[in-house]
Motif scaffolding. Sequence first.
Motif, mmCIF file in Angstrom:
data_model
loop_
_atom_site.group_PDB
_atom_site.id
_atom_site.type_symbol
_atom_site.label_atom_id
_atom_site.label_comp_id
_atom_site.label_asym_id
_atom_site.label_seq_id
_atom_site.Cartn_x
_atom_site.Cartn_y
_atom_site.Cartn_z
ATOM 1 N N GLN A 188 0.807 -1.213 0.000
ATOM 2 C CA GLN A 188 0.000 0.000 0.000
ATOM 3 C C GLN A 188 0.845 1.271 0.000
ATOM 4 N N GLY A 189 2.130 1.134 0.275
ATOM 5 C CA GLY A 189 3.037 2.269 0.266
ATOM 6 C C GLY A 189 3.243 2.887 1.645
ATOM 7 N N THR A 190 4.398 3.506 1.802
ATOM 8 C CA THR A 190 4.711 4.222 3.035
ATOM 9 C C THR A 190 5.400 5.539 2.662
ATOM 10 N N GLN A 191 4.969 6.611 3.316
ATOM 11 C CA GLN A 191 5.467 7.945 2.965
ATOM 12 C C GLN A 191 6.825 8.194 3.611
ATOM 13 N N VAL A 192 7.751 8.682 2.801
ATOM 14 C CA VAL A 192 9.048 9.143 3.281
ATOM 15 C C VAL A 192 9.177 10.614 2.912
#
Length: 115
Positions: free
Chosen positions: A107-111
């Motif tokens: 689902q993705g992870t914000q950096v």
Amino acid sequence: VQLVESGGGLVQPGGSLRLSCAASEFTFSRYIMSWYRQAPGKERELVASISGAVGSTNYADSVKGRFTISRDNAKNTVYLQMNSLKPEDTAVYYCKARRSTFDYWGQGTQVTVSS
């Protein structure tokens, strides 16, 4: 196959983060695992990939020498160690598993890299 990323967040330029991607698939070692990223207004791009049993790696030129991809087949997990982060590394990071012609995405992870 279900993939769950974690480890994203806000970091200052020059800092480090370690992303993790946990997979539900018990034949995890047969999958090529990759990290991609997508910045606002840009296309998704390959950051790094690692093969199954042998663990051969490949990196985008923009992250060579700063990022390291690794995997632990016993834990069904792939990692992305990110050092010397730059503002241009800001993006949503996605994990992908590939076997044959099948791709599975997390689902993705914000950096976010910002002072």
